[in-house]
Design an enzyme around this catalytic site. Sequence first.
Site, PDB file in Angstrom:
ATOM      1  N   GLU A  87     -12.683  -0.127  -6.199  1.00 23.58           N
ATOM      2  CA  GLU A  87     -13.458  -1.335  -5.875  1.00 23.58           C
ATOM      3  C   GLU A  87     -14.793  -1.002  -5.194  1.00 23.58           C
ATOM      4  O   GLU A  87     -15.171  -1.626  -4.204  1.00 23.58           O
ATOM      5  CB  GLU A  87     -12.629  -2.284  -5.007  1.00 23.58           C
ATOM      6  CG  GLU A  87     -11.414  -2.825  -5.728  1.00 23.58           C
ATOM      7  CD  GLU A  87     -10.651  -3.885  -4.951  1.00 23.58           C
ATOM      8  OE1 GLU A  87     -10.984  -4.144  -3.777  1.00 23.58           O
ATOM      9  OE2 GLU A  87      -9.705  -4.466  -5.523  1.00 23.58           O
TER      10      GLU A  87
ATOM     11  N   GLU B 147      -5.288  -3.475 -11.055  1.00 23.97           N
ATOM     12  CA  GLU B 147      -4.788  -4.348  -9.986  1.00 23.97           C
ATOM     13  C   GLU B 147      -4.811  -5.772 -10.506  1.00 23.97           C
ATOM     14  O   GLU B 147      -5.863  -6.264 -10.936  1.00 23.97           O
ATOM     15  CB  GLU B 147      -5.638  -4.260  -8.710  1.00 23.97           C
ATOM     16  CG  GLU B 147      -5.413  -3.030  -7.859  1.00 23.97           C
ATOM     17  CD  GLU B 147      -6.108  -3.126  -6.505  1.00 23.97           C
ATOM     18  OE1 GLU B 147      -6.129  -4.233  -5.911  1.00 23.97           O
ATOM     19  OE2 GLU B 147      -6.620  -2.099  -6.045  1.00 23.97           O
TER      20      GLU B 147
END
Length: 522
Positions: free
Chosen positions: A190, A310
């Site tokens: 991320e 995710e």
Amino acid sequence: MKKVVFVVLTFMMSVGLLSAQQARIKIDVDRTIGEIDPNLYGNFVEHLGRCVYGGIYEPGSSLSDENGFRKDVMQAVKDLKVPLTRYPGGNFVSNYHWLDAVGPERVPRMDYAWQRLETNKFGTNEFVTWAKKVGTEPYFAVNLGTGTIEEAQWWVEYCNADGGSYYSELRKKHGYPEPHNIKYWGLGNEMDGPWQMGHLNAEDYVKKAREAAKLMKMVSPDIKLIAAGSSHYSREANPDYWNRTILEGLGEQIDYIALHMYVGNLNDNYYNFISTPMVMDSRTQVVRGMIYEQVQRMSRPKPIYIAWDEYNVWYRARTGKDAVGERALEEHYNLEDALVVAGFLNVFVRNADIVKMANMAQLVNVIAPIFTSEQGMFLQTIYYPLQLFANHMKGTSLDVLVDCETYNTQQFDNGMNERSSQQSNVPYLDVSAAVDGDEITICVVNRHKDKAISTDVLCQEGSFNGSFEVYEVNGPDIKSMNDFGKTLVETKKKSDIKAKADKFTYSFAPHSFTMIKGKVKK
């Protein structure tokens, strides 16, 4: 008079006083999408809350083995048939230094991502040992936040080099003479998110990830690399720019681009919430186009795939004291959450040609399908659709025609402060299908909260042959939850369907996920 009758009938159908036309699912085994990668049913273990400590690992517990691994959790993971498990993060990895957690002397550190002390008693070698016991393949993410490209190279050397070099010999000294042979490596986590330690803009991430990839592949040329794609979809973000920049800058180095998505139901709007997998499908199509464009420009074209590494429902335990510390992110799931997860899995299968990896976040306790206490465990509602897919949905994905009633959603966000969206013509039946030899499997979410939907299932090429098994995930109502000693939502085997022609009819129960499995004869 005829006009009056028509108007009355139209009104009666609009308010549900007359049943609409029969729904149809049309199956053609020659209309294929792509091979279903088993890694679509992967999971994720992060050093966060009780995922590791008190989840998969609890030394001294009567429920644990000689390694400290929870035996009940291991059995639940085996039953889930988890093919691939991402580790050790997540936000955690962006300040994680793997050398702190190998060998006899462990270095405790503060984990600033989740505001807790990390003892580092569980690290690389413990995870690999656990992974072998449960039959899952490790997928490691390197620290490209506060970590260096050299540190990433050393980790690959420690795990994959045969011997002779410093870090491969260090692994042997730690009691692991054979290489771990870790195949999948993530280039950070991320990195587009301002919340990430060591957050970078797209151009700077590309520079760092490219050099890390170069060093890592010098050590182990056959590893597969996953770049950090979009995780930031808030109103001020520009995810399309991020993804395009990553693909243009790293296309020659990477094998996957990772996308993340969490959804929620903060406004308690069932029909909006249950449609959120369509947002995932839309994002998949956008990145699919970017990948196609990039591959055409590459000097040596090679496949680049999407990894949804995710995804989950996450909104109750997301802020304040529920988001940090020893019991962080302990979401308690209900039936509607399980139906959304089934919808995500349908999206993966329907895009099996481009989506080749997915990792539910996370495995135990932390937004997870498995929930433990010191005395035992129970399976959350979201466990059951994932288990059915992992155990049965194999082979080749099919392009299925679905004809059923639809509905429109209101303007909504998904509980993640993301850009508002609205869905039109959302089908009540959400469907994927696969063929494996002469076996066909059909997965159906009936999104309708109150109505069973009678559906003709048609075989366009060949015929159905024999008995079809039927499995259903459902509960008393959409808010039904499981808990210790209480299972309201689970998989139940229903009566078989006898099918020996080109059609059978089945009524899909309200608020349900159904899997139908049988033979097809060409």
